[in-house]
Scaffold this motif. Sequence first.
Motif, PDB file in Angstrom:
ATOM      1  N   ALA A 112       0.830  -1.210   0.000  1.00  0.00           N
ATOM      2  CA  ALA A 112       0.000   0.000   0.000  1.00  0.00           C
ATOM      3  C   ALA A 112       0.864   1.260   0.000  1.00  0.00           C
ATOM      4  O   ALA A 112       0.556   2.246  -0.681  1.00  0.00           O
ATOM      5  CB  ALA A 112      -0.930  -0.014   1.207  1.00  0.00           C
ATOM      6  N   ALA A 113       1.963   1.234   0.761  1.00  0.00           N
ATOM      7  CA  ALA A 113       2.829   2.414   0.848  1.00  0.00           C
ATOM      8  C   ALA A 113       3.600   2.653  -0.441  1.00  0.00           C
ATOM      9  O   ALA A 113       3.772   3.802  -0.866  1.00  0.00           O
ATOM     10  CB  ALA A 113       3.797   2.250   2.019  1.00  0.00           C
ATOM     11  N   LEU A 114       4.057   1.593  -1.077  1.00  0.00           N
ATOM     12  CA  LEU A 114       4.852   1.730  -2.295  1.00  0.00           C
ATOM     13  C   LEU A 114       4.003   1.853  -3.555  1.00  0.00           C
ATOM     14  O   LEU A 114       4.498   2.246  -4.615  1.00  0.00           O
ATOM     15  CB  LEU A 114       5.809   0.537  -2.439  1.00  0.00           C
ATOM     16  CG  LEU A 114       6.883   0.388  -1.356  1.00  0.00           C
ATOM     17  CD1 LEU A 114       7.726  -0.859  -1.608  1.00  0.00           C
ATOM     18  CD2 LEU A 114       7.782   1.615  -1.316  1.00  0.00           C
ATOM     19  N   GLY A 115       2.734   1.486  -3.442  1.00  0.00           N
ATOM     20  CA  GLY A 115       1.857   1.548  -4.607  1.00  0.00           C
ATOM     21  C   GLY A 115       2.111   0.436  -5.597  1.00  0.00           C
ATOM     22  O   GLY A 115       1.804   0.584  -6.787  1.00  0.00           O
ATOM     23  N   THR A 116       2.673  -0.645  -5.134  1.00  0.00           N
ATOM     24  CA  THR A 116       2.936  -1.802  -6.008  1.00  0.00           C
ATOM     25  C   THR A 116       2.848  -3.073  -5.177  1.00  0.00           C
ATOM     26  O   THR A 116       3.119  -3.055  -3.964  1.00  0.00           O
ATOM     27  CB  THR A 116       4.330  -1.694  -6.660  1.00  0.00           C
ATOM     28  OG1 THR A 116       4.503  -2.785  -7.574  1.00  0.00           O
ATOM     29  CG2 THR A 116       5.446  -1.725  -5.632  1.00  0.00           C
ATOM     30  N   ASP A 117       2.446  -4.149  -5.808  1.00  0.00           N
ATOM     31  CA  ASP A 117       2.265  -5.414  -5.101  1.00  0.00           C
ATOM     32  C   ASP A 117       3.616  -6.097  -4.892  1.00  0.00           C
ATOM     33  O   ASP A 117       4.292  -6.472  -5.845  1.00  0.00           O
ATOM     34  CB  ASP A 117       1.329  -6.328  -5.903  1.00  0.00           C
ATOM     35  CG  ASP A 117       0.979  -7.599  -5.148  1.00  0.00           C
ATOM     36  OD1 ASP A 117       1.362  -7.697  -3.956  1.00  0.00           O
ATOM     37  OD2 ASP A 117       0.332  -8.482  -5.728  1.00  0.00           O
ATOM     38  N   VAL A 118       4.020  -6.231  -3.631  1.00  0.00           N
ATOM     39  CA  VAL A 118       5.293  -6.894  -3.325  1.00  0.00           C
ATOM     40  C   VAL A 118       5.065  -8.287  -2.741  1.00  0.00           C
ATOM     41  O   VAL A 118       6.005  -8.919  -2.269  1.00  0.00           O
ATOM     42  CB  VAL A 118       6.121  -6.047  -2.321  1.00  0.00           C
ATOM     43  CG1 VAL A 118       6.441  -4.680  -2.901  1.00  0.00           C
ATOM     44  CG2 VAL A 118       5.384  -5.907  -0.991  1.00  0.00           C
ATOM     45  N   SER A 119       3.839  -8.755  -2.779  1.00  0.00           N
ATOM     46  CA  SER A 119       3.514 -10.027  -2.126  1.00  0.00           C
ATOM     47  C   SER A 119       3.992 -11.240  -2.910  1.00  0.00           C
ATOM     48  O   SER A 119       3.859 -12.362  -2.435  1.00  0.00           O
ATOM     49  CB  SER A 119       2.002 -10.130  -1.911  1.00  0.00           C
ATOM     50  OG  SER A 119       1.308 -10.086  -3.141  1.00  0.00           O
ATOM     51  N   LYS A 120       4.576 -11.034  -4.101  1.00  0.00           N
ATOM     52  CA  LYS A 120       5.023 -12.192  -4.873  1.00  0.00           C
ATOM     53  C   LYS A 120       6.123 -12.963  -4.146  1.00  0.00           C
ATOM     54  O   LYS A 120       6.285 -14.162  -4.336  1.00  0.00           O
ATOM     55  CB  LYS A 120       5.499 -11.760  -6.250  1.00  0.00           C
ATOM     56  CG  LYS A 120       6.771 -10.920  -6.259  1.00  0.00           C
ATOM     57  CD  LYS A 120       7.221 -10.633  -7.683  1.00  0.00           C
ATOM     58  CE  LYS A 120       8.541  -9.856  -7.709  1.00  0.00           C
ATOM     59  NZ  LYS A 120       9.004  -9.632  -9.083  1.00  0.00           N
ATOM     60  N   VAL A 121       6.893 -12.262  -3.295  1.00  0.00           N
ATOM     61  CA  VAL A 121       7.928 -12.972  -2.540  1.00  0.00           C
ATOM     62  C   VAL A 121       7.303 -13.979  -1.588  1.00  0.00           C
ATOM     63  O   VAL A 121       7.862 -15.038  -1.311  1.00  0.00           O
ATOM     64  CB  VAL A 121       8.819 -11.984  -1.759  1.00  0.00           C
ATOM     65  CG1 VAL A 121       9.626 -11.123  -2.696  1.00  0.00           C
ATOM     66  CG2 VAL A 121       7.988 -11.124  -0.820  1.00  0.00           C
ATOM     67  N   LEU A 122       6.098 -13.617  -1.097  1.00  0.00           N
ATOM     68  CA  LEU A 122       5.393 -14.535  -0.209  1.00  0.00           C
ATOM     69  C   LEU A 122       4.893 -15.744  -0.984  1.00  0.00           C
ATOM     70  O   LEU A 122       5.019 -16.887  -0.540  1.00  0.00           O
ATOM     71  CB  LEU A 122       4.225 -13.803   0.465  1.00  0.00           C
ATOM     72  CG  LEU A 122       3.437 -14.582   1.522  1.00  0.00           C
ATOM     73  CD1 LEU A 122       4.328 -14.903   2.715  1.00  0.00           C
ATOM     74  CD2 LEU A 122       2.224 -13.781   1.980  1.00  0.00           C
ATOM     75  N   HIS A 123       4.339 -15.497  -2.177  1.00  0.00           N
ATOM     76  CA  HIS A 123       3.841 -16.610  -2.996  1.00  0.00           C
ATOM     77  C   HIS A 123       4.988 -17.520  -3.417  1.00  0.00           C
ATOM     78  O   HIS A 123       4.864 -18.746  -3.416  1.00  0.00           O
ATOM     79  CB  HIS A 123       3.120 -16.066  -4.231  1.00  0.00           C
ATOM     80  CG  HIS A 123       1.949 -15.185  -3.900  1.00  0.00           C
ATOM     81  ND1 HIS A 123       1.003 -15.539  -2.970  1.00  0.00           N
ATOM     82  CD2 HIS A 123       1.573 -13.956  -4.387  1.00  0.00           C
ATOM     83  CE1 HIS A 123       0.092 -14.574  -2.885  1.00  0.00           C
ATOM     84  NE2 HIS A 123       0.423 -13.600  -3.743  1.00  0.00           N
ATOM     85  N   SER A 124       6.122 -16.907  -3.773  1.00  0.00           N
ATOM     86  CA  SER A 124       7.268 -17.712  -4.201  1.00  0.00           C
ATOM     87  C   SER A 124       7.745 -18.621  -3.080  1.00  0.00           C
ATOM     88  O   SER A 124       8.063 -19.789  -3.290  1.00  0.00           O
ATOM     89  CB  SER A 124       8.419 -16.805  -4.648  1.00  0.00           C
ATOM     90  OG  SER A 124       8.010 -16.004  -5.736  1.00  0.00           O
ATOM     91  N   LYS A 125       7.757 -18.095  -1.861  1.00  0.00           N
ATOM     92  CA  LYS A 125       8.265 -18.877  -0.741  1.00  0.00           C
ATOM     93  C   LYS A 125       7.370 -20.065  -0.437  1.00  0.00           C
ATOM     94  O   LYS A 125       7.826 -21.189  -0.245  1.00  0.00           O
ATOM     95  CB  LYS A 125       8.407 -17.991   0.507  1.00  0.00           C
ATOM     96  CG  LYS A 125       8.914 -18.770   1.728  1.00  0.00           C
ATOM     97  CD  LYS A 125       9.145 -17.852   2.891  1.00  0.00           C
ATOM     98  CE  LYS A 125       9.650 -18.631   4.091  1.00  0.00           C
ATOM     99  NZ  LYS A 125      10.942 -19.302   3.849  1.00  0.00           N
TER     100      LYS A 125
END
Length: 651
Positions: free
Chosen positions: A635-648
Amino acid sequence: MMSRHITVWTQRFLQQFGYTAHKCQCSCINFHHLTASSAFRNLQNFSLKNATLQDYSHESNIKNCLMYTTDIKDGPRTQHVLSIIDSLKETGSRSIKPDIYKPQNQRMAWLKDMHRLLMKSVVFKPEKQDLAEFSKKAPHSFSTNALMSMAWDIQQVDKETMKIIVALWRRFDSMTVEEILTTADIFFYRGVTCQWYTSAMISYAEEIFELLSFTPPQLTRLVFHISNHGSAPPALWDNIEKRLLENLSDFDINLLAIICQLCFTDQSRIKSPILVDKIASKLLENLSSLRGSYLQMMMKMLRFSNYIKISFYQQLGDKLITSKYFKEFHTPSEVMHIAFAYASVRMTHPELFQSILKYCLTSRHQFRLKDMAKLVWACGTLVTTQEKNIAYVHDILLKLQRNIAMNDIQKYPDSLLDLLMGLALLNIYPHHFINIAFDPAILKVLLGLPPEREKFFQLMFLDNSLSIECPNYSGFRLTEAEYASVALKVSGKCLELDMEFRKSVKPALSALVNLLGSDYVQCKFVLPHCRTSDIVLAYDMDKKIFVKPVSKPLRSTNNADEHSCNKSIQDVALLLLSRMQTSFNDQPLGVLYCKIRQLQAVGYKVIPVDANEAMSYTFLDMETTQRLLLDHISAALGTDVSKVLHSKYNE
């Protein structure tokens, strides 16, 4: 029953001076069986060279008590003790008298004014007895009124007058509460320091308090003399609280205010939350009857007793701004204590602060640097950034610049630092006062202040804040050596200790390290002058990956590196908040407000996580914690960074 109580309190009183009192079978003190053994042991190694006035006073107390026993065991030892005490007179540079130390002379004028007010309810007996008559008869042949009349003529405590004092406290069991208190009033009114009598009275009150009946003015006078004496047994304070709670409806609000002030002065916190709440309610009901200068007394007690009730402070603020109460104040110091109390308990009320600032600005009374420093600190702590309030702060600052003498600053440089600290929280940096604070002469005084007044944290905070928010300032600053010395002083609160205290940091840190790796997650004091641990990340907006974060030294003149020059890399600071960092309406308090502003100024994307969610990390599973944190970052960066969670979790 009365005899048993007298035995106990008399023993305790005598034990203060190193005596041992032996009981007889009749359960009363036998004054013929006092020994001076303890006193001798305490005095035989007494150093004349290092003796102080307090030492002289204490030894005089022992000597006087020895003199008033009709027969003393261990006579040779007693004479040796007295000879040691006599030698103190010969070696001292001034005459040593039992009343040489007079605390009343060092107390504020309000204490005597308060006593005069309490004395309005006191009626003195018309009987007049000459002091000289006492030596002609046995003490028991005089009436209590006669002895009290003699007390009026006592100007100093010596061998003869001490006999009258002893005669009075020996007959407490036959005196009324009014007579006991009036005698103490006489000594205070006459300016005679009589710790012996007050000690005996306090011990007596402690032992048989439940048997004594006090009117509200009498109980107030007892608290007055306890406060003036300096201490009382905890059990006595507990009984006083209990009696107040039982009879609170009988007390005038102004008497309660006096008791509140005396408790605060004696550093005796009111333990009963029920009593504190009832006092607060009575204050709201009787505000119009309260003397103007007395409100600050009650606010001090409420603050010191940790009274936190949002509705009370809101209602009190509303009543103050809609009534004519501000006209009752005599000095800006009185309204400062109201603001200081609100800030101390983290209660915001912008309209009240507007009225307080306006009063201080328009008051004809000269205000002190100390008072204005605390007021501005309170404004900064509660972030009173409303346009009109900020305008008033600037006007007060100009008035201070015109009226505050340099010798006041030299005498109280710590107050200047408090002022500048409050202003910095509001993003106000007056170059004139900052230059004075860091002037080598003033700085030398600041660095040498005693522990209770030291301002090392404020010095570091102000110096670092100048680097961030006032880069064009060209006046005095801390030198590198001074900065290193100050940093060492504030290093007591280390990162590990803060992480132990703030329970939410470790689970959040562990969750991110597990997800990203230890090279890509840092936990540190991002701003060294804000001693709360935060989690630091760095994200490459072009490559959509987390990268290794790099520190940003505040005082360095060359911060350029590959990381900082790469505009695609966004530094992120996760702030896991605690309750103490926000007000009770969930607004950031001054230090947090300033910290967020400064982190943004040096290029961080700041992500505050409220205290409730942060605390939930202590019991949530790691994957849930990771999802919540990544949602905040996305939300703060305005981009989805959750892919690292999916990758893990898809591996």
